[in-house]
Design a protein around this motif. Sequence first.
Motif, PDB file in Angstrom:
ATOM      1  N   LYS A 120      29.029 -15.508  15.098  1.00 56.22           N
ATOM      2  CA  LYS A 120      28.295 -15.821  14.137  1.00 56.22           C
ATOM      3  C   LYS A 120      27.434 -17.165  14.183  1.00 56.22           C
ATOM      4  O   LYS A 120      27.691 -17.447  15.079  1.00 56.22           O
ATOM      5  CB  LYS A 120      29.343 -15.762  12.453  1.00 56.22           C
ATOM      6  CG  LYS A 120      29.411 -17.334  12.593  1.00 56.22           C
ATOM      7  CD  LYS A 120      30.458 -17.783  11.453  1.00 56.22           C
ATOM      8  CE  LYS A 120      31.194 -18.890  11.410  1.00 56.22           C
ATOM      9  NZ  LYS A 120      31.392 -19.854  10.001  1.00 56.22           N
ATOM     10  N   LYS A 121      25.867 -17.181  13.586  1.00 51.06           N
ATOM     11  CA  LYS A 121      24.626 -17.853  13.595  1.00 51.06           C
ATOM     12  C   LYS A 121      25.006 -18.728  12.089  1.00 51.06           C
ATOM     13  O   LYS A 121      25.629 -17.991  11.517  1.00 51.06           O
ATOM     14  CB  LYS A 121      23.651 -16.607  14.245  1.00 51.06           C
ATOM     15  CG  LYS A 121      23.798 -15.737  15.062  1.00 51.06           C
ATOM     16  CD  LYS A 121      23.769 -16.853  15.998  1.00 51.06           C
ATOM     17  CE  LYS A 121      24.274 -15.981  17.873  1.00 51.06           C
ATOM     18  NZ  LYS A 121      23.812 -16.527  18.424  1.00 51.06           N
ATOM     19  N   ARG A 122      24.291 -19.409  12.240  1.00 47.94           N
ATOM     20  CA  ARG A 122      23.774 -20.539  11.765  1.00 47.94           C
ATOM     21  C   ARG A 122      22.261 -20.025  10.743  1.00 47.94           C
ATOM     22  O   ARG A 122      20.663 -20.238  12.010  1.00 47.94           O
ATOM     23  CB  ARG A 122      23.788 -21.390  12.374  1.00 47.94           C
ATOM     24  CG  ARG A 122      23.952 -22.435  10.837  1.00 47.94           C
ATOM     25  CD  ARG A 122      23.516 -24.055  10.850  1.00 47.94           C
ATOM     26  NE  ARG A 122      24.862 -24.907  11.818  1.00 47.94           N
ATOM     27  CZ  ARG A 122      26.045 -25.164  11.421  1.00 47.94           C
ATOM     28  NH1 ARG A 122      26.250 -25.187  10.220  1.00 47.94           N
ATOM     29  NH2 ARG A 122      27.695 -24.844  12.511  1.00 47.94           N
ATOM     30  N   ASP A 123      21.535 -19.782   9.819  1.00 50.65           N
ATOM     31  CA  ASP A 123      20.549 -20.198   9.335  1.00 50.65           C
ATOM     32  C   ASP A 123      19.694 -21.206   8.770  1.00 50.65           C
ATOM     33  O   ASP A 123      20.735 -22.866   9.270  1.00 50.65           O
ATOM     34  CB  ASP A 123      20.482 -19.400   8.216  1.00 50.65           C
ATOM     35  CG  ASP A 123      21.170 -19.762   7.239  1.00 50.65           C
ATOM     36  OD1 ASP A 123      21.901 -20.837   6.935  1.00 50.65           O
ATOM     37  OD2 ASP A 123      21.326 -18.648   5.925  1.00 50.65           O
ATOM     38  N   GLY A 130      26.459 -13.305  10.523  1.00 49.11           N
ATOM     39  CA  GLY A 130      26.976 -12.245  11.720  1.00 49.11           C
ATOM     40  C   GLY A 130      27.401 -11.054  11.530  1.00 49.11           C
ATOM     41  O   GLY A 130      26.833 -10.394  10.147  1.00 49.11           O
ATOM     42  N   GLY A 131      28.308 -10.427  11.955  1.00 50.14           N
ATOM     43  CA  GLY A 131      28.407  -8.538  12.351  1.00 50.14           C
ATOM     44  C   GLY A 131      28.923  -7.914  14.045  1.00 50.14           C
ATOM     45  O   GLY A 131      28.671  -8.990  14.788  1.00 50.14           O
ATOM     46  N   PRO A 132      28.628  -6.788  13.164  1.00 53.67           N
ATOM     47  CA  PRO A 132      29.780  -6.281  14.519  1.00 53.67           C
ATOM     48  C   PRO A 132      28.304  -6.270  15.844  1.00 53.67           C
ATOM     49  O   PRO A 132      28.241  -6.504  16.691  1.00 53.67           O
ATOM     50  CB  PRO A 132      29.867  -5.070  14.345  1.00 53.67           C
ATOM     51  CG  PRO A 132      29.883  -4.923  13.034  1.00 53.67           C
ATOM     52  CD  PRO A 132      29.386  -6.368  12.382  1.00 53.67           C
ATOM     53  N   ASN A 283      30.665  -7.957   8.830  1.00 55.36           N
ATOM     54  CA  ASN A 283      29.926  -8.483   8.257  1.00 55.36           C
ATOM     55  C   ASN A 283      29.506  -9.579   6.774  1.00 55.36           C
ATOM     56  O   ASN A 283      29.222 -10.522   6.885  1.00 55.36           O
ATOM     57  CB  ASN A 283      29.104  -7.575   7.327  1.00 55.36           C
ATOM     58  CG  ASN A 283      27.758  -6.773   8.937  1.00 55.36           C
ATOM     59  OD1 ASN A 283      27.181  -6.722   9.421  1.00 55.36           O
ATOM     60  ND2 ASN A 283      29.107  -5.223   9.198  1.00 55.36           N
ATOM     61  N   ALA A 284      30.513  -9.637   6.053  1.00 54.38           N
ATOM     62  CA  ALA A 284      31.147 -10.319   4.748  1.00 54.38           C
ATOM     63  C   ALA A 284      31.733 -10.911   5.446  1.00 54.38           C
ATOM     64  O   ALA A 284      31.640 -12.756   5.422  1.00 54.38           O
ATOM     65  CB  ALA A 284      31.856  -9.543   4.114  1.00 54.38           C
ATOM     66  N   ALA A 285      32.806 -11.248   6.520  1.00 53.88           N
ATOM     67  CA  ALA A 285      33.830 -12.060   7.124  1.00 53.88           C
ATOM     68  C   ALA A 285      33.212 -12.917   7.624  1.00 53.88           C
ATOM     69  O   ALA A 285      32.921 -14.577   7.476  1.00 53.88           O
ATOM     70  CB  ALA A 285      35.109 -11.422   7.980  1.00 53.88           C
ATOM     71  N   ALA A 286      31.137 -12.710   8.170  1.00 52.85           N
ATOM     72  CA  ALA A 286      31.227 -13.931   9.333  1.00 52.85           C
ATOM     73  C   ALA A 286      29.701 -14.777   8.731  1.00 52.85           C
ATOM     74  O   ALA A 286      29.896 -16.178   9.025  1.00 52.85           O
ATOM     75  CB  ALA A 286      29.877 -13.196   9.719  1.00 52.85           C
ATOM     76  N   ALA A 287      30.007 -14.598   6.756  1.00 50.82           N
ATOM     77  CA  ALA A 287      29.523 -15.173   5.997  1.00 50.82           C
ATOM     78  C   ALA A 287      30.383 -16.437   5.629  1.00 50.82           C
ATOM     79  O   ALA A 287      29.779 -17.500   4.874  1.00 50.82           O
ATOM     80  CB  ALA A 287      29.034 -15.359   4.619  1.00 50.82           C
ATOM     81  N   ALA A 288      31.645 -16.303   5.698  1.00 52.70           N
ATOM     82  CA  ALA A 288      33.021 -17.339   5.563  1.00 52.70           C
ATOM     83  C   ALA A 288      32.222 -18.484   6.014  1.00 52.70           C
ATOM     84  O   ALA A 288      32.569 -18.704   7.413  1.00 52.70           O
ATOM     85  CB  ALA A 288      34.064 -16.603   5.367  1.00 52.70           C
ATOM     86  N   ASP A 289      33.025 -19.968   5.734  1.00 56.62           N
ATOM     87  CA  ASP A 289      32.951 -21.264   6.345  1.00 56.62           C
ATOM     88  C   ASP A 289      33.744 -21.353   6.623  1.00 56.62           C
ATOM     89  O   ASP A 289      35.343 -22.025   5.102  1.00 56.62           O
ATOM     90  CB  ASP A 289      31.735 -22.459   4.938  1.00 56.62           C
ATOM     91  CG  ASP A 289      31.557 -23.195   6.075  1.00 56.62           C
ATOM     92  OD1 ASP A 289      31.914 -23.959   6.557  1.00 56.62           O
ATOM     93  OD2 ASP A 289      30.934 -24.405   4.652  1.00 56.62           O
TER      94      ASP A 289
END
Length: 471
Positions: A120-123, A130-132, A283-289
């Motif tokens: 994943k990336k940081r904005d 992130g995602g596949p 895509n949702a999983a990558a957003a978790a902190d």
Amino acid sequence: MMEGIHQVVSQLNGWLYYPILIILLLSVGLYFTIRTKFIQVTLLKETFKVLTESPDRADGVSSFQALMVSTASRVGTGNIVGVSAAICLGGYGAVFWMWIVAIIGGASAFIESTLAQIYKKRDEEGDSYGGPAYYIENGLKNRFVAIIFALSIITCYAVGFNMLASYNIQSSFSSYDFYDAELTPMLIGGCLALLTGMVIFGGGKRIIKTTEKVVPVMGVIYVLAAVIMIVINFRQMPQVFENIFSDAFNFKAIFGGLAGSSMMHGIKRGLYSNEAGIGSAPNAAAAADVSHPVKQGLVQMFSVFLDTIIICSATAFMGLSSGVQPSEALSGAPYIQEALSTVFGPFGFYFISLSLVLFGYTTLVGNLYYVDSNIAYIFGKTPGKMFQLFYRALCVGLIFFGAIQEQTFLWDLADLLMGLMALINLPSILLLGHQALAALKDYLQQRKAGNNPIFKAQSIGMDDQVLDYWQ
């Protein structure tokens, strides 16, 4: 013209699902089940522990919030209409094959979501994404394939899944006297488009907050209705299980007409419902902190069980224990509505209509979160306001368009687009799976030492310059 398109889509589905996707889905799922030492069972207790954790940052997305976004997309009209269609068209055994896809697919869901966290990336605001598409580009070093995947998920969710969800919602009203085949679909489609537009024009954060509130209430009420049905009809349950297992292993019937068999309907509807391995939930999983990628992998694995083993089974048991015989004529919402009416009377029809509206609405909203994420990937940033306005307006228009289409075409289109996603994502996670397995080993070692696992790229033999979020 539409009939010609439908014929092409149907033929492509036949080639794609048998033998390619059946073999790929089951073999990849079994491989990761064995390599993770049956993580679906062995780390279930750990999964519940992770679900209650707060995000590392005060304004971050928690594991539970990421679960709700992915569940909003997973738990939708497929849990009612999809299960009903699988039983009515494929037979009792379709339920068994849905279970198999969920149990085996749980391991694939763990791997893909763990990979999404690793890459994943940081904005600019410190949030992660992130995602596949990101693990395909950065892990496999292939941006071309990553863009193809991003386009496939945009098309699948904005076109295939959302059009089908819109149709499924409006079709639940076909049992009422006021239903007019020409006018009612347009009215309901228009209302759905308007309500969805009110949320998506507010952006991703509003999507997360909306789904976090609606999904848990929606799921609990639906499962409670199923429990009431099962308790009242408990004497029928032994026969229900007997019918499910006997039909599931009727291989003469399966291989005599595979396209319409319980196996094929169960696999398609199970995959449509829980989405394990197709590359959406990451895509949702990558957003978790979270402090370690494995935590979100476990959460997304649980989402597959929540969707299929609990909610899809609830639908199946409601129908099969009621005494109402499944048939092609009742395929979809009418079968479950008839089943509930045996206990709840006319309220059973109203309840399913309300459930489909709630399930379907959160599906429409959750799906477009994935569309937002992958459009941002293709552009390399969040696109300009005018472009966002255009494509979101187009997405809203497709919701209206789906409500007035033909059911069989929409199911076939959704199956084809979903299959294309899986055809890209499953080989990708197979090639990168060793990294997720290394992360799992690191996680378990830290837990064994009594620590809250914290991830470092070096711990799985990777360069933290590649995994820039985890520096």
